[in-house]
Design a protein around this motif. Structure first.
Motif, PDB file in Angstrom:
ATOM      1  N   GLY A  31      71.684  37.813  41.011  1.00  8.60           N
ATOM      2  CA  GLY A  31      71.073  36.726  41.762  1.00  8.60           C
ATOM      3  C   GLY A  31      69.644  36.975  42.175  1.00  8.60           C
ATOM      4  N   GLY A  32      69.109  38.172  41.874  1.00  8.13           N
ATOM      5  CA  GLY A  32      67.776  38.511  42.352  1.00  8.13           C
ATOM      6  C   GLY A  32      66.693  37.605  41.819  1.00  8.13           C
ATOM      7  N   ARG A  33      66.656  37.406  40.505  1.00  6.37           N
ATOM      8  CA  ARG A  33      65.628  36.549  39.940  1.00  6.37           C
ATOM      9  C   ARG A  33      65.812  35.093  40.388  1.00  6.37           C
ATOM     10  N   SER A  34      67.055  34.640  40.448  1.00  5.19           N
ATOM     11  CA  SER A  34      67.296  33.267  40.883  1.00  5.19           C
ATOM     12  C   SER A  34      66.835  33.054  42.320  1.00  5.19           C
ATOM     13  N   ARG A  35      67.024  34.067  43.175  1.00  3.65           N
ATOM     14  CA  ARG A  35      66.523  33.975  44.547  1.00  3.65           C
ATOM     15  C   ARG A  35      65.001  33.856  44.548  1.00  3.65           C
ATOM     16  N   GLU A  36      64.344  34.656  43.711  1.00  6.28           N
ATOM     17  CA  GLU A  36      62.887  34.606  43.654  1.00  6.28           C
ATOM     18  C   GLU A  36      62.392  33.232  43.213  1.00  6.28           C
ATOM     19  N   VAL A  37      63.033  32.678  42.192  1.00 11.45           N
ATOM     20  CA  VAL A  37      62.634  31.363  41.695  1.00 11.45           C
ATOM     21  C   VAL A  37      62.861  30.301  42.771  1.00 11.45           C
ATOM     22  N   PHE A  38      64.001  30.382  43.455  1.00 12.81           N
ATOM     23  CA  PHE A  38      64.290  29.442  44.534  1.00 12.81           C
ATOM     24  C   PHE A  38      63.236  29.515  45.626  1.00 12.81           C
ATOM     25  N   LEU A  39      62.909  30.726  46.084  1.00 12.26           N
ATOM     26  CA  LEU A  39      61.955  30.880  47.179  1.00 12.26           C
ATOM     27  C   LEU A  39      60.571  30.374  46.783  1.00 12.26           C
ATOM     28  N   ALA A  40      60.163  30.627  45.536  1.00  7.99           N
ATOM     29  CA  ALA A  40      58.869  30.140  45.069  1.00  7.99           C
ATOM     30  C   ALA A  40      58.848  28.613  45.033  1.00  7.99           C
ATOM     31  N   ALA A  41      59.936  28.001  44.534  1.00 10.85           N
ATOM     32  CA  ALA A  41      60.000  26.533  44.472  1.00 10.85           C
ATOM     33  C   ALA A  41      60.029  25.935  45.874  1.00 10.85           C
ATOM     34  N   GLU A  42      60.728  26.578  46.777  1.00  9.93           N
ATOM     35  CA  GLU A  42      60.801  26.073  48.145  1.00  9.93           C
ATOM     36  C   GLU A  42      59.432  26.143  48.816  1.00  9.93           C
ATOM     37  N   ILE A  48      65.817  22.103  44.024  1.00 12.87           N
ATOM     38  CA  ILE A  48      65.619  23.333  44.787  1.00 12.87           C
ATOM     39  C   ILE A  48      66.949  23.847  45.311  1.00 12.87           C
ATOM     40  N   ARG A  49      67.796  22.957  45.796  1.00 15.64           N
ATOM     41  CA  ARG A  49      69.108  23.377  46.278  1.00 15.64           C
ATOM     42  C   ARG A  49      69.929  23.986  45.150  1.00 15.64           C
ATOM     43  N   ARG A  50      69.764  23.437  43.960  1.00 16.07           N
ATOM     44  CA  ARG A  50      70.524  23.982  42.844  1.00 16.07           C
ATOM     45  C   ARG A  50      70.065  25.393  42.487  1.00 16.07           C
ATOM     46  N   LEU A  51      68.786  25.691  42.631  1.00 16.82           N
ATOM     47  CA  LEU A  51      68.305  27.050  42.381  1.00 16.82           C
ATOM     48  C   LEU A  51      69.004  28.042  43.302  1.00 16.82           C
TER      49      LEU A  51
END
Length: 313
Positions: free
Chosen positions: A114-125, A151-154
């Motif tokens: 989940g690390g990369r997905s968290r990063e992508v989510f935080l950047a999009a947010e 964003i929620r889906r990320l």
């Protein structure tokens, strides 16, 4: 509706803006209830989603609690196995979503689920809120619930990957798992699991709604236009296979239990399956060989080869 951030919000289910006044909300509920009522030709599942949405925001008190991020006492558990979206919120801060109740050895684990997905989510947010505007708590429920669905889906994808990681970790020391593998131009492969039953390529995903298999691909109302999950999994697995020179026993798409009607569904022909769509609660059975092909793999040889060749994102 579950507690997944990928799910439609009650406002989205009722088809109104979050700024709608109480009267607009009541009219939207009555309209949605008529359109989805089974006795009037509607769909029972959608009708139930409308009722749950109304329970969550249908009164001023309930709506105020939802908007401020309070958790309804009757809500089902989050897909990560706990109520906090913050768990595993950093690449170096991963912790299993559920507390350990025993001291049994855990699976060998490499990488950050989940690390990369968290990063992508935080950047999009951050981009959505405004680059330069501080975010005191990026996981505040009120902020997440007001964010656009993409964003929620990320965040839902990160939670799904962490949930799979937790299940695999509890399968014991005879299992080795690699997370967030670099698949080159194809992005990443969420997990590779090695155990006596075989070597498995896994993607964990949550679309926030039900899906089905149609002509060898997964389809559903909540998928993005042009999204082809099975094809994307096959391509990512092939990229990792080419890089590491290993052969996968099978490819699994791990989805929330509420997304599908069966524990395991085959994509492709029985003689040469393309992939399996697996409910999260059935993942352990699949990996333990209930649906796997006959024969075993040389765990030690494959583990050594992967250790020497695998790359992480």
């Amino acid at each position: 509706m579950t507690d997944s951030p990928a799910d439609a919000t009650p406002y989205e289910v009722l088809g109104v803006a979050a700024t709608a006044d109480d009267e607009e909300l009541r009219r939207a509920y009555r309209r949605a209830a008529r359109e989805t009522h089974p006795d009037l030709g509607g769909d029972a599942i959608r009708f139930r989603r409308v009722q749950v949405a109304w329970e969550r925001i249908g009164t001023p008190a309930a709506r105020r609690a939802y908007d401020t991020g309070s958790r309804p006492t009757s809500a089902p558990s989050a897909p990560s196995g706990g109520s906090s979206w913050r768990r595993g919120s950093g690449r170096d801060e991963y912790a299993p979503p559920t507390a350990r109740r025993d001291s049994r050895p855990r699976a060998r684990s490499h990488g950050h689920p989940g690390g990369r997905s968290r990063e992508v989510f935080l950047a999009a947010e951050r981009e959505w809120v405004g680059l330069g505007d501080p975010i005191e708590d990026p996981y505040a429920p009120s902020l997440i619930r007001s964010a656009p669905r993409y964003i929620r889906r990320l965040l839902g994808e990160a939670l799904a990957e962490e949930a799979t990681a937790s299940i695999v970790a509890d399968m014991g020391i005879g299992v080795t798992v690699w997370h967030d593998l670099d698949a080159g131009a194809e992005g990443k492969l969420d997990h590779v699991v090695l155990m006596p039953s075989g070597l498995w390529a896994l993607e964990s995903i949550d679309w926030g709604g039900p899906v089905r298999i149609d002509h060898g691909e997964i389809v559903g109302e909540t998928l993005e236009p042009g999204e082809r999950p099975v094809k994307e999994l096959v391509r990512a697995a092939r990229a990792v296979q080419k890089q590491t020179r290993v052969r996968f026993t099978g490819r699994l798409l791990v989805v929330p239990d509420s997304a599908v009607d069966h524990d395991v569904q085959l994509v492709g022909s029985p003689k040469k399956p393309t992939a399996y769509v697996v409910r999260r609660s059935a993942l352990g059975q699949v990996l333990n060989g209930v649906w796997s092909p006959e024969g075993a793999v040389d765990v030690f040889e494959i583990r050594d080869r992967l250790q020497q060749t695998v790359r992480f994102v």
